[in-house]
Design an enzyme around this catalytic site. Structure first.
Site, mmCIF file in Angstrom:
data_model
loop_
_atom_site.group_PDB
_atom_site.id
_atom_site.type_symbol
_atom_site.label_atom_id
_atom_site.label_comp_id
_atom_site.label_asym_id
_atom_site.label_seq_id
_atom_site.Cartn_x
_atom_site.Cartn_y
_atom_site.Cartn_z
ATOM 1 N N GLU A 137 -75.639 25.287 -25.263
ATOM 2 C CA GLU A 137 -75.874 26.254 -24.169
ATOM 3 C C GLU A 137 -75.659 27.714 -24.576
ATOM 4 O O GLU A 137 -74.929 28.448 -23.910
ATOM 5 C CB GLU A 137 -74.974 25.894 -22.976
ATOM 6 C CG GLU A 137 -75.183 24.470 -22.502
ATOM 7 C CD GLU A 137 -74.151 24.017 -21.466
ATOM 8 O OE1 GLU A 137 -73.291 24.824 -21.086
ATOM 9 O OE2 GLU A 137 -74.209 22.843 -21.062
ATOM 10 N N GLU A 257 -78.977 14.150 -6.576
ATOM 11 C CA GLU A 257 -79.780 13.854 -5.394
ATOM 12 C C GLU A 257 -79.736 14.993 -4.375
ATOM 13 O O GLU A 257 -78.798 15.790 -4.351
ATOM 14 C CB GLU A 257 -79.260 12.579 -4.737
ATOM 15 C CG GLU A 257 -79.466 11.344 -5.581
ATOM 16 C CD GLU A 257 -78.916 10.133 -4.869
ATOM 17 O OE1 GLU A 257 -79.678 9.510 -4.125
ATOM 18 O OE2 GLU A 257 -77.726 9.840 -5.047
HETATM 19 O O1 G3I Z 1 -58.787 13.634 -18.716
HETATM 20 C C1 G3I Z 1 -58.261 14.698 -17.894
HETATM 21 C C2 G3I Z 1 -57.309 14.126 -16.885
HETATM 22 O O2 G3I Z 1 -56.206 13.577 -17.560
HETATM 23 C C3 G3I Z 1 -56.891 15.229 -15.923
HETATM 24 O O3 G3I Z 1 -56.109 14.685 -14.897
HETATM 25 C C4 G3I Z 1 -58.103 15.909 -15.308
HETATM 26 C C5 G3I Z 1 -57.729 17.102 -14.445
HETATM 27 O O4 G3I Z 1 -58.805 17.999 -14.330
HETATM 28 O O5 G3I Z 1 -58.923 16.401 -16.354
HETATM 29 C C6 G3I Z 1 -59.399 15.363 -17.192
HETATM 30 O O6 G3I Z 1 -60.246 15.907 -18.161
HETATM 31 C C7 G3I Z 1 -61.535 16.281 -17.695
HETATM 32 C C8 G3I Z 1 -62.561 15.448 -18.423
HETATM 33 O O7 G3I Z 1 -63.869 15.843 -18.061
HETATM 34 C C9 G3I Z 1 -62.425 13.973 -18.098
HETATM 35 O O8 G3I Z 1 -62.661 13.761 -16.741
HETATM 36 C C10 G3I Z 1 -61.755 17.716 -18.000
HETATM 37 O O9 G3I Z 1 -60.856 18.485 -17.216
HETATM 38 C C11 G3I Z 1 -63.171 18.084 -17.664
HETATM 39 O O10 G3I Z 1 -63.401 19.419 -18.088
HETATM 40 C C12 G3I Z 1 -64.125 17.173 -18.401
HETATM 41 O O11 G3I Z 1 -65.425 17.472 -17.959
HETATM 42 C C13 G3I Z 1 -66.485 17.186 -18.847
HETATM 43 C C14 G3I Z 1 -67.204 18.500 -19.148
HETATM 44 O O12 G3I Z 1 -68.387 18.245 -19.887
HETATM 45 C C15 G3I Z 1 -66.336 19.420 -19.986
HETATM 46 O O13 G3I Z 1 -66.023 18.835 -21.228
HETATM 47 C C16 G3I Z 1 -67.408 16.210 -18.164
HETATM 48 O O14 G3I Z 1 -66.754 14.958 -18.052
HETATM 49 C C17 G3I Z 1 -68.682 16.046 -18.991
HETATM 50 O O15 G3I Z 1 -69.591 15.231 -18.288
HETATM 51 C C18 G3I Z 1 -69.298 17.428 -19.195
HETATM 52 O O16 G3I Z 1 -70.451 17.265 -19.980
HETATM 53 C C19 G3I Z 1 -71.277 18.422 -20.098
HETATM 54 C C20 G3I Z 1 -71.868 18.416 -21.494
HETATM 55 O O17 G3I Z 1 -70.839 18.368 -22.454
HETATM 56 C C21 G3I Z 1 -72.756 19.643 -21.707
HETATM 57 N N1 G3I Z 1 -73.768 19.734 -20.677
HETATM 58 C C22 G3I Z 1 -73.290 19.662 -19.297
HETATM 59 C C23 G3I Z 1 -72.442 18.429 -19.087
HETATM 60 C C24 G3I Z 1 -71.954 18.341 -17.651
HETATM 61 O O18 G3I Z 1 -71.113 19.418 -17.343
#
Ligand code: G3I
Length: 354
Positions: A137, A257
């Site tokens: 990005e 959706e």
């Molecule tokens: O695992 C911790 C948990 O222990 C804690 O309680 C919680 C509190 O916020 O956070 C948890 O971690 C989160 C993790 O997802 C697992 O759920 C992170 O905060 C959160 O930032 C993370 O989000 C991910 C995000 O990227 C940032 O890395 C999303 O799952 C993931 O789907 C998303 O993926 C991105 C791609 O990399 C790039 N394109 C967009 C896409 C969607 O945003």
């Protein structure tokens, strides 16, 4: 279902035009691989590639400077290896998911070797990974004439940081295929038109400067609230990509959706039809190396509620079948891991082997 049949029947012969199916993969999470056997089985049944959804990101790997945490990344990588699946490397440099210490450190030191150290470490440790999202990005509209997204990397190392990151990944693994992964490129909206334009100009500059870029990732987070995807816009964008000699990956396909209250079957049909419309154009691109969805099942979707909350609601008898308001149904399998029209749309376009 009618809409899907109509969309798919426009061009029914994709698979027969290709010598092999287009490889299918999905984002996968270590946490659920470890905890949920049904999920694990579904990944193995449907996917030939897995993209670690969070485990390879810098904040997960080096939460404190110099202290590394490879366990979750190794677990998903070993799971893939043990089952003959490929890992898609996501992502080396991203303005999000940075460890908290990194921005201040870079601003204070302007030390590029911190970045190359991370890139070399990841590409070296996961040496079997063929495809890497090197920069995620890097484009954003409305900030600068060159369309680059403001970030600590841009501030500290200038516009060349993207080419420099590609060079670093190339130096660490000359055999790997290197990509830039971008979102928001599908609709006939001003902001997406501008993003396509700036992304293309960036790619032109990189190619002209000899940067070792092989292809691009199209995240493809489709969104029914934005209306139908613009097949014309995508098609003309892809023509320019072909002219640049780049290959394409669909890296994060899913659908947000617009209407959460219709019966589940209708919602699933709308999602499937939109996926089919998108694949109609993208699967026409000759050098399409793969399609991955951003999650395989609505049971674990970044578009839905956090899993803990879903579980809590389930215990109270709500959302058992994922049909109630607020629960997104934008992935190939439902919460019970049953295939939906989304999966039919993939099949109809020669994506995957299932
Ligand atoms: O695992 C911790 C948990 O222990 C804690 O309680 C919680 C509190 O916020 O956070 C948890 O971690 C989160 C993790 O997802 C697992 O759920 C992170 O905060 C959160 O930032 C993370 O989000 C991910 C995000 O990227 C940032 O890395 C999303 O799952 C993931 O789907 C998303 O993926 C991105 C791609 O990399 C790039 N394109 C967009 C896409 C969607 O945003």
């Amino acid at each position: 279902m009618g809409a899907i049949a109509a969309a798919s029947s426009l061009k029914p012969a994709y698979s027969s035009q290709r010598s092999r199916p287009i490889p299918f993969g999905s984002a996968a999470r270590t946490q659920f691989i470890e905890a949920d056997g049904q999920y694990r089985d579904s990944l193995l049944q449907y996917c030939s590639r897995l993209t670690p959804e969070i485990e390879f990101k810098w904040d997960q790997i080096e939460p404190r400077q110099g202290q590394f945490s490879f366990e979750a990344a190794d677990t998903v990588a070993n799971f893939a290896r043990d089952h003959g699946k490929e890992i898609y490397g996501h992502t080396l440099l991203w303005h999000r998911s940075m460890p908290p210490w990194l921005p201040d450190h870079l601003r204070e030191t302007r030390d590029w070797s911190t970045v190359t150290g991370h890139i070399g470490r990841m590409v070296g440790r996961y040496a079997g990974v063929r495809y890497w999202d090197v920069v995620n990005e890097p484009v954003d509209t409305g900030f600068r004439g060159d369309g680059l997204r403001p970030s600590v990397f841009l501030d500290c190392f200038g516009a060349d940081y993207i080419a420099m990151a590609l060079q670093a990944a190339w130096a660490a693994s000359p055999g790997a295929e290197l990509l830039i992964n971008e979102y928001g490129l599908e609709y006939d909206l001003t902001v997406e038109h501008d993003r396509r334009y700036h992304f293309l100009r960036l790619l032109e500059r990189l190619k002209k400067g000899g940067a070792p870029i092989g292809g691009i990732g199209l995240q493809a987070h489709l969104d029914l609230r934005k209306g139908p995807v613009s097949q014309a816009a995508i098609s003309s964008f892809l023509k320019e990509i072909r002219n640049l000699g780049l290959f394409v990956f669909v890296t994060e396909l899913d659908v947000t959706e617009a209407d959460y209250v219709r019966p589940a079957a209708e919602r699933d049909a709308m999602v499937g039809a939109e996926v089919a419309r998108y694949l109609d154009v993208v699967c026409d691109f000759e050098d399409l190396r793969g399609v991955a969805t951003w999650g395989l099942t609505d049971r674990y979707s970044w578009l839905g509620l956090p899993p803990e909350e879903v579980e809590a609601y389930k215990q109270h008898g709500y959302w058992r079948d994922g049909t109630s308001p607020g629960f997104n149904r934008g992935l190939p399998l439902d919460t019970d891991l049953r295939p939906k029209p989304f999966l039919d749309a993939l099949k109809a376009h020669g994506v995957g082997q299932f």
